[in-house]
Design an enzyme around this catalytic site. Structure first.
Site, PDB file in Angstrom:
ATOM      1  N   GLY A 119       0.774  -1.242   0.000  1.00  0.00           N
ATOM      2  CA  GLY A 119       0.000   0.000   0.000  1.00  0.00           C
ATOM      3  C   GLY A 119       0.799   1.284   0.000  1.00  0.00           C
ATOM      4  O   GLY A 119       0.322   2.309   0.480  1.00  0.00           O
ATOM      5  N   ARG A 121     -15.301 -15.216  -9.981  1.00  0.00           N
ATOM      6  CA  ARG A 121     -14.945 -13.789 -10.115  1.00  0.00           C
ATOM      7  C   ARG A 121     -16.185 -12.902 -10.107  1.00  0.00           C
ATOM      8  O   ARG A 121     -16.173 -11.796  -9.581  1.00  0.00           O
ATOM      9  CB  ARG A 121     -14.181 -13.564 -11.425  1.00  0.00           C
ATOM     10  CG  ARG A 121     -12.749 -13.997 -11.339  1.00  0.00           C
ATOM     11  CD  ARG A 121     -12.007 -13.545 -12.595  1.00  0.00           C
ATOM     12  NE  ARG A 121     -10.817 -14.332 -12.796  1.00  0.00           N
ATOM     13  CZ  ARG A 121      -9.643 -14.049 -12.230  1.00  0.00           C
ATOM     14  NH1 ARG A 121      -9.508 -13.019 -11.440  1.00  0.00           N
ATOM     15  NH2 ARG A 121      -8.601 -14.823 -12.460  1.00  0.00           N
ATOM     16  N   ILE A 136      -7.296  -9.913 -11.290  1.00  0.00           N
ATOM     17  CA  ILE A 136      -7.735  -9.446 -12.605  1.00  0.00           C
ATOM     18  C   ILE A 136      -9.228  -9.139 -12.529  1.00  0.00           C
ATOM     19  O   ILE A 136      -9.997  -9.910 -11.948  1.00  0.00           O
ATOM     20  CB  ILE A 136      -7.434 -10.533 -13.662  1.00  0.00           C
ATOM     21  CG1 ILE A 136      -5.928 -10.550 -13.914  1.00  0.00           C
ATOM     22  CG2 ILE A 136      -8.214 -10.294 -14.949  1.00  0.00           C
ATOM     23  CD1 ILE A 136      -5.454 -11.712 -14.740  1.00  0.00           C
ATOM     24  N   LEU A 137      -9.615  -8.005 -13.065  1.00  0.00           N
ATOM     25  CA  LEU A 137     -11.038  -7.644 -13.088  1.00  0.00           C
ATOM     26  C   LEU A 137     -11.603  -8.005 -14.453  1.00  0.00           C
ATOM     27  O   LEU A 137     -11.007  -7.692 -15.488  1.00  0.00           O
ATOM     28  CB  LEU A 137     -11.202  -6.152 -12.811  1.00  0.00           C
ATOM     29  CG  LEU A 137     -10.810  -5.706 -11.392  1.00  0.00           C
ATOM     30  CD1 LEU A 137     -10.700  -4.198 -11.306  1.00  0.00           C
ATOM     31  CD2 LEU A 137     -11.793  -6.245 -10.351  1.00  0.00           C
ATOM     32  N   ASN A 187      -5.043   2.438 -13.110  1.00  0.00           N
ATOM     33  CA  ASN A 187      -4.109   1.449 -12.561  1.00  0.00           C
ATOM     34  C   ASN A 187      -2.700   2.020 -12.665  1.00  0.00           C
ATOM     35  O   ASN A 187      -2.416   2.845 -13.529  1.00  0.00           O
ATOM     36  CB  ASN A 187      -4.201   0.143 -13.360  1.00  0.00           C
ATOM     37  CG  ASN A 187      -3.280  -0.922 -12.810  1.00  0.00           C
ATOM     38  OD1 ASN A 187      -3.171  -1.104 -11.588  1.00  0.00           O
ATOM     39  ND2 ASN A 187      -2.593  -1.642 -13.686  1.00  0.00           N
ATOM     40  N   HIS A 230       1.280   0.696 -13.118  1.00  0.00           N
ATOM     41  CA  HIS A 230       2.051  -0.498 -13.477  1.00  0.00           C
ATOM     42  C   HIS A 230       3.535  -0.134 -13.519  1.00  0.00           C
ATOM     43  O   HIS A 230       3.900   0.908 -14.061  1.00  0.00           O
ATOM     44  CB  HIS A 230       1.584  -1.021 -14.839  1.00  0.00           C
ATOM     45  CG  HIS A 230       2.292  -2.274 -15.237  1.00  0.00           C
ATOM     46  ND1 HIS A 230       2.014  -3.493 -14.653  1.00  0.00           N
ATOM     47  CD2 HIS A 230       3.295  -2.495 -16.128  1.00  0.00           C
ATOM     48  CE1 HIS A 230       2.816  -4.416 -15.175  1.00  0.00           C
ATOM     49  NE2 HIS A 230       3.601  -3.829 -16.072  1.00  0.00           N
ATOM     50  N   ASP A 266      -3.137  -4.811 -17.972  1.00  0.00           N
ATOM     51  CA  ASP A 266      -2.121  -3.773 -18.145  1.00  0.00           C
ATOM     52  C   ASP A 266      -2.221  -3.080 -19.507  1.00  0.00           C
ATOM     53  O   ASP A 266      -1.217  -2.811 -20.176  1.00  0.00           O
ATOM     54  CB  ASP A 266      -0.706  -4.352 -17.941  1.00  0.00           C
ATOM     55  CG  ASP A 266      -0.535  -4.901 -16.534  1.00  0.00           C
ATOM     56  OD1 ASP A 266      -1.141  -4.349 -15.608  1.00  0.00           O
ATOM     57  OD2 ASP A 266       0.198  -5.893 -16.367  1.00  0.00           O
ATOM     58  N   GLU A 298       6.415   6.219  -8.975  1.00  0.00           N
ATOM     59  CA  GLU A 298       4.987   5.883  -8.918  1.00  0.00           C
ATOM     60  C   GLU A 298       4.260   6.815  -7.955  1.00  0.00           C
ATOM     61  O   GLU A 298       3.162   7.298  -8.229  1.00  0.00           O
ATOM     62  CB  GLU A 298       4.792   4.429  -8.459  1.00  0.00           C
ATOM     63  CG  GLU A 298       5.304   3.410  -9.451  1.00  0.00           C
ATOM     64  CD  GLU A 298       5.026   1.975  -9.016  1.00  0.00           C
ATOM     65  OE1 GLU A 298       4.017   1.719  -8.354  1.00  0.00           O
ATOM     66  OE2 GLU A 298       5.851   1.101  -9.350  1.00  0.00           O
TER      67      GLU A 298
HETATM   68  C1  GRF Z   1       3.537  -1.233  -7.501  1.00  0.00           C
HETATM   69  O1  GRF Z   1       4.799  -1.498  -8.058  1.00  0.00           O
HETATM   70  C2  GRF Z   1       2.521  -1.074  -8.595  1.00  0.00           C
HETATM   71  O2  GRF Z   1       3.041  -0.504  -9.749  1.00  0.00           O
HETATM   72  C3  GRF Z   1       2.099  -2.492  -8.866  1.00  0.00           C
HETATM   73  O3  GRF Z   1       2.109  -3.123  -7.612  1.00  0.00           O
HETATM   74  C4  GRF Z   1       3.006  -2.445  -6.737  1.00  0.00           C
HETATM   75  C5  GRF Z   1       2.205  -2.042  -5.542  1.00  0.00           C
HETATM   76  O4  GRF Z   1       2.966  -1.448  -4.539  1.00  0.00           O
HETATM   77  N1  GRF Z   1       0.836  -2.518  -9.556  1.00  0.00           N
HETATM   78  P1  GRF Z   1       2.242  -0.783  -3.307  1.00  0.00           P
HETATM   79  O5  GRF Z   1       1.332  -1.848  -2.691  1.00  0.00           O
HETATM   80  O6  GRF Z   1       1.471   0.397  -3.757  1.00  0.00           O
HETATM   81  O7  GRF Z   1       3.355  -0.411  -2.367  1.00  0.00           O
END
Ligand code: GRF
Length: 215
Positions: A12, A65, A92-93, A107, A109, A145, A174
């Site tokens: 998180g 699902r 996966i949704l 999302n 990635h 993705d 990120e």
């Molecule tokens: C991140 O690298 C994100 O890009 C990927 O999963 C990881 C999650 O990290 N989808 P966090 O739980 O937000 O620390």
């Protein structure tokens, strides 16, 4: 004000970055609920510490699902969420869910999409010998993705980089671009044209090399 739900599975740290952004006085979005499919997700603690409503919807408690996703939908409805951010959500949704929330799910990635979809992105980037890697915030489409790119940030790959320290470098980016992308969405500054996102009056440039489209 855009009412957002954050879906998580793990540590998180992106959730925490979004929490901090939403706490800023002029931020145009607020978090109405944090949902985890994993009861042990550390991210739930971030949410609780911030005083946010949380829900655990464990996929293991559901037959398939569809019923799992319906339970998520119900929770989203209960909190009147209008938008979803996937932040390390590892399920996966299905198309049914994604289409119900069309253009209203983001999302993040850890690669420069469309390169390296899926898992173990930094290991694969190193193996491929790419000179840059990075991260992407995109609108979610039913394919994994995939979907219109909102923001990207790149980091140079040094010869001595390992997958682990590269992941850390990327994660720092990120935490910058995810709140920024949510802000652009919440301000209504993003329009979707086919498989591309067009950002109005974009001037953002910080913390890495950001997509030329928005410089
Ligand atoms: C991140 O690298 C994100 O890009 C990927 O999963 C990881 C999650 O990290 N989808 P966090 O739980 O937000 O620390």
């Amino acid at each position: 004000m855009l009412d957002v739900a954050i879906l998580i599975s793990g540590q998180g740290s992106n959730l925490q970055a979004l929490i901090e952004a939403c706490e800023e006085p002029d931020f145009p979005a607020r978090i109405v609920v944090v949902i985890s499919n994993n009861p042990d997700s550390y991210g739930l603690q971030h949410a609780r510490k911030a005083g946010l409503p949380t829900a655990v919807i464990n996929h293991r408690d559901f037959e398939d699902r569809e019923t799992f996703e319906n339970a998520i939908d119900e929770e989203l409805k209960n909190h009147k969420a209008k938008f979803i951010c996937l932040a390390g959500f590892m399920r996966i949704l299905e198309a049914r869910f994604v289409n119900r929330w069309k253009d209203r799910i983001l999302n993040i990635h850890p690669s420069l999409l469309p390169a390296f979809k899926g898992l173990h992105t930094q290991e694969r980037a190193l193996e491929a010998g790419v000179r840059f890697t990075g991260c992407t915030v995109h609108i979610v489409r039913p394919e994994m993705d995939d979907g219109p790119i909102i923001l990207q940030a790149a980091v140079a790959v040094d010869p001595e980089d390992t997958a682990e320290n590269l992941s850390e470098k990327v994660l720092r980016l990120e935490h910058i671009i995810y709140p920024e992308a949510l802000k652009l969405m919440a301000m209504g500054r993003v329009s979707i044209s086919g498989n591309k996102a067009i950002i109005e009056k974009a001037t953002y440039h910080k913390g890495g090399l950001i997509s030329p489209e928005i410089l």
